[in-house]
Design a protein around this motif. Structure first.
Motif, PDB file in Angstrom:
ATOM      1  N   THR A 109       0.845  -1.186   0.000  1.00 48.36           N
ATOM      2  CA  THR A 109       0.000   0.000   0.000  1.00 48.36           C
ATOM      3  C   THR A 109       0.881   1.236   0.000  1.00 48.36           C
ATOM      4  N   SER A 110       0.262   2.365  -0.172  1.00 47.38           N
ATOM      5  CA  SER A 110       0.947   3.640  -0.055  1.00 47.38           C
ATOM      6  C   SER A 110       0.239   4.435   1.037  1.00 47.38           C
ATOM      7  N   ILE A 111       0.985   4.812   2.071  1.00 51.15           N
ATOM      8  CA  ILE A 111       0.429   5.571   3.187  1.00 51.15           C
ATOM      9  C   ILE A 111       0.523   7.055   2.853  1.00 51.15           C
ATOM     10  N   LYS A 112      -0.620   7.723   2.887  1.00 50.88           N
ATOM     11  CA  LYS A 112      -0.657   9.149   2.542  1.00 50.88           C
ATOM     12  C   LYS A 112       0.231   9.967   3.472  1.00 50.88           C
ATOM     13  N   ASN A 113       0.072   9.789   4.791  1.00 52.19           N
ATOM     14  CA  ASN A 113       0.882  10.512   5.775  1.00 52.19           C
ATOM     15  C   ASN A 113       1.355   9.546   6.856  1.00 52.19           C
ATOM     16  N   PHE A 114       2.659   9.349   6.922  1.00 53.44           N
ATOM     17  CA  PHE A 114       3.289   8.513   7.934  1.00 53.44           C
ATOM     18  C   PHE A 114       4.140   9.445   8.784  1.00 53.44           C
ATOM     19  N   CYS A 115       3.721   9.674  10.030  1.00 51.29           N
ATOM     20  CA  CYS A 115       4.378  10.666  10.887  1.00 51.29           C
ATOM     21  C   CYS A 115       4.955  10.015  12.133  1.00 51.29           C
ATOM     22  N   ILE A 116       6.226  10.239  12.343  1.00 52.67           N
ATOM     23  CA  ILE A 116       6.872   9.881  13.593  1.00 52.67           C
ATOM     24  C   ILE A 116       7.313  11.215  14.190  1.00 52.67           C
ATOM     25  N   LYS A 117       6.476  11.741  15.050  1.00 54.90           N
ATOM     26  CA  LYS A 117       6.598  13.092  15.588  1.00 54.90           C
ATOM     27  C   LYS A 117       6.630  14.055  14.399  1.00 54.90           C
ATOM     28  N   ASN A 118       7.707  14.821  14.217  1.00 56.65           N
ATOM     29  CA  ASN A 118       7.781  15.754  13.085  1.00 56.65           C
ATOM     30  C   ASN A 118       8.545  15.176  11.900  1.00 56.65           C
ATOM     31  N   TYR A 119       8.900  13.913  11.959  1.00 51.96           N
ATOM     32  CA  TYR A 119       9.512  13.233  10.820  1.00 51.96           C
ATOM     33  C   TYR A 119       8.355  12.685   9.993  1.00 51.96           C
ATOM     34  N   VAL A 120       8.147  13.258   8.809  1.00 52.23           N
ATOM     35  CA  VAL A 120       6.949  12.957   8.027  1.00 52.23           C
ATOM     36  C   VAL A 120       7.328  12.383   6.665  1.00 52.23           C
ATOM     37  N   LEU A 121       6.659  11.297   6.324  1.00 53.82           N
ATOM     38  CA  LEU A 121       6.800  10.699   4.993  1.00 53.82           C
ATOM     39  C   LEU A 121       5.438  10.761   4.320  1.00 53.82           C
ATOM     40  N   HIS A 122       5.408  11.243   3.087  1.00 52.84           N
ATOM     41  CA  HIS A 122       4.153  11.329   2.330  1.00 52.84           C
ATOM     42  C   HIS A 122       4.162  10.280   1.229  1.00 52.84           C
ATOM     43  N   ASP A 123       3.002   9.690   1.003  1.00 47.43           N
ATOM     44  CA  ASP A 123       2.844   8.667  -0.036  1.00 47.43           C
ATOM     45  C   ASP A 123       3.948   7.608   0.083  1.00 47.43           C
ATOM     46  N   TYR A 124       4.082   7.094   1.287  1.00 47.10           N
ATOM     47  CA  TYR A 124       5.147   6.142   1.593  1.00 47.10           C
ATOM     48  C   TYR A 124       4.679   4.719   1.316  1.00 47.10           C
ATOM     49  N   LYS A 125       5.411   4.022   0.460  1.00 49.49           N
ATOM     50  CA  LYS A 125       5.064   2.644   0.115  1.00 49.49           C
ATOM     51  C   LYS A 125       5.522   1.706   1.235  1.00 49.49           C
ATOM     52  N   ILE A 126       4.613   0.809   1.601  1.00 50.03           N
ATOM     53  CA  ILE A 126       4.878  -0.088   2.720  1.00 50.03           C
ATOM     54  C   ILE A 126       4.203  -1.434   2.450  1.00 50.03           C
ATOM     55  N   HIS A 127       4.692  -2.462   3.106  1.00 45.26           N
ATOM     56  CA  HIS A 127       4.089  -3.789   2.999  1.00 45.26           C
ATOM     57  C   HIS A 127       3.296  -4.101   4.258  1.00 45.26           C
ATOM     58  N   LEU A 128       2.258  -4.901   4.079  1.00 49.17           N
ATOM     59  CA  LEU A 128       1.455  -5.406   5.186  1.00 49.17           C
ATOM     60  C   LEU A 128       1.583  -6.919   5.188  1.00 49.17           C
ATOM     61  N   MET A 129       1.634  -7.489   6.387  1.00 44.42           N
ATOM     62  CA  MET A 129       1.723  -8.937   6.507  1.00 44.42           C
ATOM     63  C   MET A 129       1.051  -9.368   7.806  1.00 44.42           C
ATOM     64  N   ASN A 130       0.822 -10.641   7.931  1.00 42.24           N
ATOM     65  CA  ASN A 130       0.231 -11.179   9.143  1.00 42.24           C
ATOM     66  C   ASN A 130       1.286 -11.162  10.250  1.00 42.24           C
ATOM     67  N   LEU A 131       0.974 -10.449  11.343  1.00 44.10           N
ATOM     68  CA  LEU A 131       1.889 -10.359  12.482  1.00 44.10           C
ATOM     69  C   LEU A 131       1.360 -11.128  13.697  1.00 44.10           C
ATOM     70  N   ASP A 132       0.525 -12.153  13.451  1.00 44.68           N
ATOM     71  CA  ASP A 132      -0.015 -12.949  14.549  1.00 44.68           C
ATOM     72  C   ASP A 132       1.085 -13.547  15.421  1.00 44.68           C
ATOM     73  N   HIS A 133       2.177 -13.993  14.803  1.00 46.55           N
ATOM     74  CA  HIS A 133       3.261 -14.611  15.571  1.00 46.55           C
ATOM     75  C   HIS A 133       3.840 -13.633  16.592  1.00 46.55           C
TER      76      HIS A 133
END
Length: 173
Positions: A109-133
């Motif tokens: 997916t692409s996250i529109k706004n990924f913010c870690i305090k004032n560290y901001v990434l726009h349209d950031y591509k990321i993967h999703l997976m099952n984190l049940d483990h």
């Protein structure tokens, strides 16, 4: 006119991304003061009873909890939380390989706004997976589920410095 729009966007983005963090100055050490001069953002880390370090971020305006994993090749999020963060996903041709297993299916997916305090990434591509483990292991010791894992991709792009003594992650803005 375009410059005004850009400035307004940056201003609004910085306001949106600050709600997850209380205002506090983490540049009180010699290292912190040096990094502040170099335009780094100080992010307070927490430590779980398992020893894992974690942080709070915002994904599309919603608070998220991430474990910080310096050994993870990339940042991933729990696939079951795509609706919580308003994500549109598609199947990825890539497969996950790591301590949690091999050949695990991924979504992207692409996250529109990924913010870690004032560290901001726009349209950031990321993967999703099952984190049940991960989440099942945390539940067994009384730890709430996490939303994802921060990996080397963000640490490298943010030129990360970690002060383990003070539990502060510094990312270059």
């Amino acid at each position: 006119m375009n410059l005004l729009k850009v400035l307004m966007f940056v201003f609004v983005s910085s306001l949106v991304c600050q709600k997850a963090y209380p205002q506090q100055d983490k540049f009180d050490s010699e290292l912190g003061l040096f990094l502040k001069e170099k335009n780094y953002e100080a992010i307070q880390l927490g430590r779980l009873i398992t020893g894992h370090l974690y942080l709070t971020a915002e994904v599309n305006g919603t608070n998220a909890t991430f474990v910080l994993d310096t050994g993870a090749g990339s940042t991933v999020m729990e696939e079951k939380k795509e609706s919580k963060f308003n994500l549109t996903t598609s199947l990825s041709e890539s497969k996950a390989v790591g301590a949690g297993g091999n050949n695990l299916a991924l979504k992207e997916t692409s996250i529109k706004n990924f913010c870690i305090k004032n560290y901001v990434l726009h349209d950031y591509k990321i993967h999703l997976m099952n984190l049940d483990h991960v989440n099942n292991a945390f539940k067994k010791v009384g730890i709430a589920e996490i939303d994802g894992v921060i990996g080397a991709d963000i640490l490298i792009s943010g030129k990360a410095v970690i002060d383990y003594e003070k539990l502060i992650l510094y990312l270059k803005k």
